[in-house]
Design an enzyme around this catalytic site. Structure first.
Site, PDB file in Angstrom:
ATOM      1  N   SER A   1       2.477  -4.820 -15.658  1.00 41.57           N
ATOM      2  CA  SER A   1       2.731  -4.270 -16.636  1.00 41.57           C
ATOM      3  C   SER A   1       2.620  -5.321 -17.593  1.00 41.57           C
ATOM      4  O   SER A   1       3.631  -6.489 -17.478  1.00 41.57           O
ATOM      5  CB  SER A   1       3.831  -3.405 -16.935  1.00 41.57           C
ATOM      6  OG  SER A   1       4.546  -3.896 -17.938  1.00 41.57           O
ATOM      7  N   GLY A   2       1.709  -6.043 -18.891  1.00 45.39           N
ATOM      8  CA  GLY A   2       2.151  -7.108 -20.361  1.00 45.39           C
ATOM      9  C   GLY A   2       1.028  -8.040 -19.579  1.00 45.39           C
ATOM     10  O   GLY A   2       1.105  -9.337 -20.123  1.00 45.39           O
TER      11      GLY A   2
ATOM     12  N   THR B   1      -4.374  -3.001 -22.381  1.00 45.17           N
ATOM     13  CA  THR B   1      -4.665  -2.181 -23.369  1.00 45.17           C
ATOM     14  C   THR B   1      -5.484  -2.658 -24.606  1.00 45.17           C
ATOM     15  O   THR B   1      -6.530  -2.487 -24.818  1.00 45.17           O
ATOM     16  CB  THR B   1      -3.172  -1.596 -23.318  1.00 45.17           C
ATOM     17  OG1 THR B   1      -2.113  -1.276 -22.631  1.00 45.17           O
ATOM     18  CG2 THR B   1      -3.339  -0.880 -24.740  1.00 45.17           C
TER      19      THR B   1
ATOM     20  N   SER C   1       4.335  -1.475 -23.352  1.00 47.82           N
ATOM     21  CA  SER C   1       4.008  -1.432 -22.103  1.00 47.82           C
ATOM     22  C   SER C   1       3.515   0.349 -22.198  1.00 47.82           C
ATOM     23  O   SER C   1       4.438   0.958 -23.019  1.00 47.82           O
ATOM     24  CB  SER C   1       5.092  -1.474 -21.663  1.00 47.82           C
ATOM     25  OG  SER C   1       4.587  -0.941 -20.057  1.00 47.82           O
TER      26      SER C   1
ATOM     27  N   GLY D   1      -1.863  -1.930 -12.078  1.00 44.52           N
ATOM     28  CA  GLY D   1      -2.023  -2.582 -10.968  1.00 44.52           C
ATOM     29  C   GLY D   1      -0.980  -2.229  -9.301  1.00 44.52           C
ATOM     30  O   GLY D   1       0.032  -1.672  -9.803  1.00 44.52           O
TER      31      GLY D   1
ATOM     32  N   GLU E   1       2.339  -2.925  -7.909  1.00 40.16           N
ATOM     33  CA  GLU E   1       3.960  -2.622  -8.222  1.00 40.16           C
ATOM     34  C   GLU E   1       4.457  -3.302  -6.721  1.00 40.16           C
ATOM     35  O   GLU E   1       4.231  -2.036  -5.984  1.00 40.16           O
ATOM     36  CB  GLU E   1       3.996  -1.505  -8.793  1.00 40.16           C
ATOM     37  CG  GLU E   1       3.660  -1.602 -10.611  1.00 40.16           C
ATOM     38  CD  GLU E   1       4.571  -0.447 -11.536  1.00 40.16           C
ATOM     39  OE1 GLU E   1       5.297  -0.211 -10.845  1.00 40.16           O
ATOM     40  OE2 GLU E   1       4.190  -0.638 -12.884  1.00 40.16           O
TER      41      GLU E   1
HETATM   42  N1  LIG Z   1      -6.133 -11.270 -24.846  1.00 36.98           N
HETATM   43  C1  LIG Z   1      -5.422 -11.352 -25.222  1.00 36.98           C
HETATM   44  N2  LIG Z   1      -4.845 -12.289 -26.683  1.00 36.98           N
HETATM   45  C2  LIG Z   1      -3.755 -12.251 -27.103  1.00 36.98           C
HETATM   46  N3  LIG Z   1      -3.048 -11.562 -27.207  1.00 36.98           N
HETATM   47  C3  LIG Z   1      -2.917 -10.506 -25.413  1.00 36.98           C
HETATM   48  C4  LIG Z   1      -3.919 -10.749 -24.551  1.00 36.98           C
HETATM   49  N4  LIG Z   1      -3.345  -9.112 -23.899  1.00 36.98           N
HETATM   50  C5  LIG Z   1      -2.522  -9.352 -24.182  1.00 36.98           C
HETATM   51  N5  LIG Z   1      -1.430  -9.977 -24.761  1.00 36.98           N
HETATM   52  C6  LIG Z   1      -0.313 -10.006 -25.129  1.00 36.98           C
HETATM   53  O1  LIG Z   1       0.138 -10.130 -24.058  1.00 36.98           O
HETATM   54  C7  LIG Z   1       0.863  -8.337 -25.081  1.00 36.98           C
HETATM   55  C8  LIG Z   1       0.751  -7.117 -23.454  1.00 36.98           C
HETATM   56  O2  LIG Z   1      -0.992  -6.775 -23.518  1.00 36.98           O
HETATM   57  P1  LIG Z   1      -0.290  -5.221 -22.998  1.00 36.98           P
HETATM   58  O3  LIG Z   1       0.312  -4.702 -23.345  1.00 36.98           O
HETATM   59  O4  LIG Z   1      -2.238  -4.765 -23.172  1.00 36.98           O
HETATM   60  O5  LIG Z   1      -0.159  -5.512 -21.146  1.00 36.98           O
HETATM   61  P2  LIG Z   1      -0.284  -3.908 -20.560  1.00 36.98           P
HETATM   62  O6  LIG Z   1      -1.022  -4.938 -19.444  1.00 36.98           O
HETATM   63  O7  LIG Z   1      -1.669  -3.278 -21.101  1.00 36.98           O
HETATM   64  O8  LIG Z   1       0.745  -3.936 -20.043  1.00 36.98           O
HETATM   65  P3  LIG Z   1       1.537  -2.006 -20.137  1.00 36.98           P
HETATM   66  O9  LIG Z   1       1.264  -1.826 -18.422  1.00 36.98           O
HETATM   67  O10 LIG Z   1       3.396  -1.816 -19.668  1.00 36.98           O
HETATM   68  O11 LIG Z   1       0.994  -1.432 -20.602  1.00 36.98           O
HETATM   69  C9  LIG Z   1      -0.085  -7.770 -26.368  1.00 36.98           C
HETATM   70  O12 LIG Z   1       1.283  -7.128 -27.426  1.00 36.98           O
HETATM   71  C10 LIG Z   1      -0.252  -8.798 -26.681  1.00 36.98           C
HETATM   72  O13 LIG Z   1       0.691  -9.761 -27.508  1.00 36.98           O
END
Ligand SMILES: Nc1ncnc2c1ncn2[C@@H]1O[C@H](COP(=O)(O)OP(=O)(O)OP(=O)(O)O)[C@@H](O)[C@H]1O
Length: 932
Positions: free
Chosen positions: A107-108, A112, A160, A371, A373
């Site tokens: 997560s994070g 996404t 998330s 991924g 956990e």
């Molecule tokens: N390539 C990137 N460039 C800039 N900021 C990014 C990038 N990827 C992620 N971030 C930052 O990290 C934050 C978390 O990313 P994201 O929501 O895509 O994570 P995730 O893996 O989908 O998390 P979850 O599994 O919780 O949904 C985003 O809101 C953004 O601020």
């Protein structure tokens, strides 16, 4: 890969496959950190992309970057998510097959964001059609809606995704997007009723309360204050700095309309959301062993929104058979229903835009899923997630090894795999029929009697004792036993060990048990989507729900792997550099943990199971041919022969490479690096040579250009001159023709034919006349003979001119000369060709005077109006006097000097007579001819 070879010394290695020691995680981490510190967040493992979340906006997703990566060879540019997306798209078009991109990470980590970037890239790069625009808009706009209903703020990520998502984009044979499909997995249903401290419920609840229009809130019986709703305050963080619920509401509200949700559906959605909030506020009280309700307001609104009578609702909620605990958790299911409804509708409108012609459609799938956990306490949810990751790893192994094997077979190379861990054994441990953990769970739930957490664990121990990847407190050795609780079991996953709490699992399973009655009531009011997805659960009752969840998940995974198996895999592994969302900070321990659990080293090992590097002979030869004098600059034989010569020249040992049918395979990166280093040196030398050649070529080119320009100018000039000459000649011919015509008609009256010629004759005569004018008054012969047309003019001109001469002569006689002539009023008028002309008022007196001077009175004779005198012995001069209208002196053709005078001839005769009679006193004028 060639690009990464060239850049490896500057910012680490762009492809981990080229790391010399593929088993050393420290080298892996060093390379990753080095690149992260240089803002290079992407690195390859072959075609797998590793991405590290930068936690700040980098200038690498611009339109310019997209253009740069469009249609470029995968390894030619630095690693990028666009390179991967482009490569998938191009492979799909050229090979006409299906693909999927698996995006995973914790997560994070940026999953996404990565999938959004891929979608954005396709929105720009795909063949443009009207349908694509609709699909693109809908794909992009469905995202905020899905995020509103499926995302929440957690401790790790403010946005998330609480569900796994599989999204299909369908393309026609030209590569234009024609439709899409979305499937969801593993929605975290429990979040609706329970949030950890510092976390929130799904965004949509806050968006509706904070952003909904007054009139809408009024209709739904809601107040504009999230703090008033139990389900929204449990995490104690209603307001989050990075989230703007009001503006997000506007986006979602607009998106719902744009993506074709009907107003009626939208009303239903809002009513469900509001019902959940009202339901959360219902208070139960215990009264004589029965649950009673003390929330008439909420019941009123629920009844209104759901369309159930308040009594029925009250009865359902307070019925003895309902377990209070169970009631609280009914809502996640309803939310699931809501989500499913959403997806179902989303899919409906995606399919709507599909083209009628379904032939030759290909698909790119995007799978965004958690991924591995590992928490302090891992429950049923982590079990499912980790099982899912095992399955995906298995898929990766199957597909990668399969494709490797196929390639070796195709190339006629012996397959000598380097050992790596195959996790099939763990997948079997979980899913095997009758023996696997899920089967045991099913059996335990179905068996008559009272299944408990411990009986389930006992069953597991009974069935799985001795399995190398399964251990419980009882089965463990003494050392391991210390780390395991009694209600726990541990699985040795391919990515590491994870301990699961059976109690936790049971809890999660029971959270899924619901008050069938309550849900039935709610569902009966909503549409079929609800009924379809949850009704079965209600009918089979709480116990069977355990079976449903685990088995259904297994079945879902099975169908997912079936979907994926038929496609070519591509991978994006997202890593989180730190837990504080801090840009530029690389927490080695945290990242190492993820590298391990995302099994990146395993990936690397599988990739390196055979040969580290392979290239088509043509490509290899093209790059390295300068290193061998036999192949440089031009190799005439086949590419394979050229490569054979080349590697022999470079001193490759037979164990280091293999020659396939169309490719060379190099086992170790160091062999390749040595070649690359040699190429680097050679390239510099070549560059100098090429530079010199190029300069020469340029200079020669310039010279040739100048020469060409000069030739052109010359040709132009000559042409111009020739044109002028031609015009001149044409003009001359015209003039000559005219002249000849004029000459031929010169005696004709003036007409068009001769006017110019005559003008010319006139001019020419006058010009000649001017140059040949007589200089003496007496010169009557040298006057130019005029052409016929100038006859008249010539006579006039001659007269005028003679007068002019005479006047000039007279004016030229000085006083001294005048005095020399003692004759009365005698004036020398002119001297012409030796003739002395004397003018006097009395001719005979002048003649007499002359005779006197000469002392010879016979010197002058007057005969018949003429004066005769001797010029020299035997030669006589004669002057004839004639009366005329005009005075004039000239020489006649007979040699006589003719003197015309105004007056009567008879007078002259008389005067002449007088001279003869020696009357010399009456001399008028006399001309003395000095001879010719
Ligand atoms: N390539 C990137 N460039 C800039 N900021 C990014 C990038 N990827 C992620 N971030 C930052 O990290 C934050 C978390 O990313 P994201 O929501 O895509 O994570 P995730 O893996 O989908 O998390 P979850 O599994 O919780 O949904 C985003 O809101 C953004 O601020």
């Amino acid at each position: 890969m060639d690009g990464s070879l060239a850049a490896r010394d500057r910012v680490g290695i762009q492809d981990f496959v080229l790391l010399d020691d593929c088993t050393c995680i420290t080298a892996f981490m060093e390379n990753l950190e080095k690149r992260f510190n240089a803002d290079l967040i992407y690195t390859y493992i072959g075609t797998l992309l590793v991405s590290v979340n930068p936690y700040r906006e980098l200038d690498i997703y611009t339109r310019k970057k997209m253009d740069l990566y469009m249609g470029v060879n995968f390894f030619e540019l630095p690693p990028h998510i666009f390179a991967l997306a482009d490569n998938v798209y191009r492979t799909m078009i050229s090979e006409i097959n299906n693909h999927f991109i698996l995006i995973s990470g914790e997560s994070g980590a940026g999953k996404t964001e990565a999938s959004k970037k891929i979608l954005q890239f396709y929105a720009v790069s795909c063949v443009r059609t009207e349908v694509l625009d609709i699909v693109r808009d809908r794909l992009l706009l469905s995202n905020p809606v899905l995020e509103a209903f499926g995302n929440a703020k957690t401790l790790k990520n403010d946005n998330s995704s609480r569900f796994g998502k599989y999204m299909d984009i369908q393309f026609d044979h030209q590569g234009a997007a024609v439709g899409g499909h979305i499937l969801s997995y593993l929605l975290e249903k429990s979040r609706v009723v329970h949030q950890n401290h510092g976390e929130r419920n799904f965004h949509i609840f806050y968006q509706l309360v904070e952003g909904g229009e007054d009139e809408l809130l009024h209709r739904l019986g809601l107040e504009r204050n999230s703090e008033n709703y139990m389900y929204l305050v449990e995490g104690e963080c209603v307001q989050v700095g990075s989230i703007n619920d009001q503006s997000d509401w506007k986006t979602v509200r607009k998106a719902l309309t744009v993506i074709d949700f009907s107003e009626r559906d939208i009303e239903h959605l809002f009513a469900v959301i509001a019902s959940v909030l009202h339901l959360g506020n219902i208070h139960f009280e215990a009264s004589r062993g029965y649950a009673t309700l003390n929330s008439s307001e909420e019941i009123h609104w629920l009844s209104k929104l759901l369309g159930i009578s308040a009594n029925l609702l009250q009865e359902a909620l307070t019925h003895r058979k309902i377990e209070a605990k169970g009631e609280e958790v009914c809502l996640p299911l309803s939310h699931t229903g809501l989500k499913k409804e959403l997806l179902s509708d989303t899919n409906k409108y995606f399919q709507n835009v599909l083209l009628q012609d379904s032939s030759r459609k290909t698909v790119i799938g995007l799978l965004d899923i958690y991924g591995f956990e590992v928490f302090d306490v891992n429950s049923f949810e982590q079990f499912c997630i980790n099982y899912c990751n095992e399955k995906l790893q298995q898929l990766f192994i199957q597909l990668t090894i399969k494709s490797e094997q196929e390639e070796y077979e195709m190339e006629g190379i012996e397959w000598q795999p380097v050992p790596f861990f195959n996790n099939k054994i763990i997948c079997d441990l979980v899913e095997e029929k009758h023996r696997g953990i899920i089967s045991v769970l099913d059996e335990e739930c179905l068996r008559p009697g009272e299944p408990t957490d411990l009986t389930f664990l006992e069953k597991l121990e009974e069935k799985l004792a001795g399995h190398p990847h399964f251990v419980t407190h009882m089965l463990a050795d003494q050392k391991t036993r210390k780390t395991l609780g009694r209600g726990e079991f541990r699985l040795m996953h391919y990515a590491g060990e994870v301990t699961y709490s059976v109690t936790g699992k049971k809890e999660t399973a029971t959270t899924i048990t619901v008050s069938s009655r309550l849900i039935y009531m709610m569902l009966s009011l909503f549409n079929v989507y609800f009924l379809e997805c949850i009704l079965i659960n209600i009918m089979v009752g709480a116990k069977n729900i355990c079976i449903q969840v685990a088995t259904q998940f297994k079945n879902n995974l099975f169908s997912l792997t079936q979907i994926l198996m038929s496609k070519e895999p591509w991978y994006v592994r997202c890593l989180k550099p730190n837990n504080d969302k801090r840009p530029g900070h690389f927490d080695d321990v945290l990242v190492r943990h993820q590298v391990k659990y995302l099994a990146l080293m395993e990936h690397l090992r599988v990739r390196r199971a055979g040969f580290a590097y392979r290239r088509r002979y043509e490509v290899f030869l093209k790059r390295y041919k300068p290193l061998c004098p036999d192949t440089w600059p031009n190799w005439k034989g086949t590419a394979a022969e050229g490569v054979e010569l080349l590697v022999k020249h470079l001193g490759y040992r037979p164990s280091e490479y293999k020659m396939g049918r169309s490719k060379i395979f190099i086992r170790h990166p160091r062999t390749l690096f040595a070649t690359e280093d040699a190429f680097d040196i050679c390239r510099h030398e070549l560059a100098t040579r090429i530079q010199a050649k190029y300069k020469g070529y340029r200079t020669k080119g310039d010279y040739l250009k100048q020469k060409e320009a000069a030739t052109k100018i010359e040709a132009c000039w000559r042409g111009l001159q020739a044109r002028k000459e031609r015009e001149r000649r044409a003009w001359a011919v015209k003039v000559i023709k005219k002249f000849i015509k004029g000459f031929m008609n010169r005696n004709q009256p003036v007409s068009m034919d001769n006017s110019e010629y005559l003008a010319f004759v006139r001019q020419s005569y006058l010009t000649r006349l001017r140059e040949n004018l007589p200089t003496s008054v007496l010169d009557r012969t040298s006057w130019l003979t005029p052409p016929p047309i100038m006859q008249e003019a010539s006579v006039i001109l001659q007269k005028v001119y003679t007068r002019h001469l005479v006047r000039k002569y007279v004016r030229g006689i000085t006083a001294q000369r005048k005095a020399q002539v003692p004759l009365q009023t005698v004036t020398i008028t002119s001297v012409l060709q030796g003739d002395l002309v004397l003018q006097c008022s009395s001719l005979f007196e002048a003649l007499t005077k002359l005779c006197l001077v000469m002392k010879n009175h016979k010197f002058i004779k007057v005969v018949d109006g003429s004066v005769r005198f001797d010029i020299q012995p035997g030669r006589e001069g004669v002057i004839d006097f004639k009366s005329s209208s005009e005075s004039m002196v000239y020489r006649a053709k007979n040699g006589h000097l003719i003197v015309n005078f105004r007056g009567k001839k008879t007078e002259l005769s008389a005067e002449c007579k007088d001279v003869n009679e020696k009357n010399l006193e009456k001399v008028g004028s006399i001309v003395v001819d000095s001879g010719p």
